[in-house]
Design a protein around this motif. Sequence first.
Motif, mmCIF file in Angstrom:
data_model
loop_
_atom_site.group_PDB
_atom_site.id
_atom_site.type_symbol
_atom_site.label_atom_id
_atom_site.label_comp_id
_atom_site.label_asym_id
_atom_site.label_seq_id
_atom_site.Cartn_x
_atom_site.Cartn_y
_atom_site.Cartn_z
ATOM 1 N N GLY A 115 13.525 -12.421 -8.027
ATOM 2 C CA GLY A 115 12.745 -11.960 -9.168
ATOM 3 C C GLY A 115 11.254 -12.089 -8.919
ATOM 4 O O GLY A 115 10.811 -12.916 -8.114
ATOM 5 N N LEU A 116 10.479 -11.271 -9.605
ATOM 6 C CA LEU A 116 9.025 -11.288 -9.541
ATOM 7 C C LEU A 116 8.497 -12.011 -10.768
ATOM 8 O O LEU A 116 8.974 -11.790 -11.880
ATOM 9 C CB LEU A 116 8.484 -9.859 -9.497
ATOM 10 N N ARG A 117 7.508 -12.892 -10.561
ATOM 11 C CA ARG A 117 6.924 -13.645 -11.672
ATOM 12 C C ARG A 117 5.450 -13.297 -11.846
ATOM 13 O O ARG A 117 4.752 -13.024 -10.872
ATOM 14 C CB ARG A 117 7.043 -15.146 -11.430
ATOM 15 N N ILE A 118 4.996 -13.358 -13.091
ATOM 16 C CA ILE A 118 3.578 -13.243 -13.430
ATOM 17 C C ILE A 118 3.219 -14.508 -14.195
ATOM 18 O O ILE A 118 3.902 -14.851 -15.182
ATOM 19 C CB ILE A 118 3.295 -11.997 -14.297
ATOM 20 N N VAL A 119 2.185 -15.234 -13.761
ATOM 21 C CA VAL A 119 1.804 -16.489 -14.399
ATOM 22 C C VAL A 119 0.299 -16.530 -14.643
ATOM 23 O O VAL A 119 -0.478 -15.899 -13.926
ATOM 24 C CB VAL A 119 2.219 -17.719 -13.563
ATOM 25 N N ALA A 120 -0.092 -17.292 -15.656
ATOM 26 C CA ALA A 120 -1.516 -17.500 -15.944
ATOM 27 C C ALA A 120 -1.653 -18.727 -16.826
ATOM 28 O O ALA A 120 -0.725 -19.076 -17.569
ATOM 29 C CB ALA A 120 -2.116 -16.278 -16.643
ATOM 30 N N GLY A 121 -2.814 -19.365 -16.749
ATOM 31 C CA GLY A 121 -3.050 -20.517 -17.609
ATOM 32 C C GLY A 121 -4.224 -21.355 -17.143
ATOM 33 O O GLY A 121 -4.856 -21.065 -16.117
ATOM 34 N N PRO A 122 -4.514 -22.434 -17.877
ATOM 35 C CA PRO A 122 -5.631 -23.310 -17.524
ATOM 36 C C PRO A 122 -5.257 -24.292 -16.422
ATOM 37 O O PRO A 122 -4.075 -24.588 -16.196
ATOM 38 C CB PRO A 122 -5.908 -24.047 -18.837
ATOM 39 N N VAL A 123 -6.285 -24.790 -15.727
ATOM 40 C CA VAL A 123 -6.123 -25.815 -14.694
ATOM 41 C C VAL A 123 -7.165 -26.898 -14.956
ATOM 42 O O VAL A 123 -8.349 -26.595 -15.099
ATOM 43 C CB VAL A 123 -6.345 -25.250 -13.279
ATOM 44 N N VAL A 124 -6.726 -28.151 -15.018
ATOM 45 C CA VAL A 124 -7.679 -29.259 -15.108
ATOM 46 C C VAL A 124 -7.614 -30.018 -13.784
ATOM 47 O O VAL A 124 -6.538 -30.293 -13.255
ATOM 48 C CB VAL A 124 -7.380 -30.191 -16.313
ATOM 49 N N SER A 125 -8.795 -30.300 -13.215
ATOM 50 C CA SER A 125 -8.894 -30.994 -11.932
ATOM 51 C C SER A 125 -9.567 -32.346 -12.126
ATOM 52 O O SER A 125 -10.609 -32.445 -12.786
ATOM 53 C CB SER A 125 -9.719 -30.171 -10.934
#
Length: 198
Positions: A115-125
């Motif tokens: 399957g193909l996925r599309i993801v997005a979101g915040p990143v805290v470092s």
Amino acid sequence: MKKYLIVVLLVTSTILGANAQLLPSFQFGVKAGLNFSNLKSEDGNWLDASTRTGYQAGVWARIGGAGVHFQPELYLTGKSSEAKLVEENEEGKVTFTSLDLPLLLGTRIGLGPAGLRIVAGPVVSFVVDKNIGDALAQVPEFSEYKNQAWAVTGGLGLDISNFRIDARYEHGLSELSKNDAAPQKVNLWTIGVGYRLF
């Protein structure tokens, strides 16, 4: 009678398969990859940075069934940039080692093992180590960095059986420098390969 029995079995298996796709699920795995990062000033006039290769290694989880899933991840990440101060004519390498926590929402297109996925979101470092070249360390704009930064990331992924492949772009939102007159942000591309443990 045999035909009816075969039809009933096919319909039943189809319904059970569809319901299984709708039920919430939990996955957990490991992942490693490379990043290509650079550190830039917002106006681009006083800091000229070239891209360098870094690394990432850690774990990921995925919660959800068909439709939208939640995918938290945790990585140890090394980011690096070759920086040149235009006015001071100083050059040096800047590296950050951080714990990165992406909190992603995604969707998966495809059934079964692929399957193909599309993801997005915040990143805290959370920066755990900063290394600034000797020449740049003498410049006030480079000597003081914050220990936490925010970014937003998005990209595509591919599932093939238990293997995971991801390609993403991460755009820095936070100013890393404590000097407001010298804003700096890290942007990077990442390529990673993961494996689902369960």
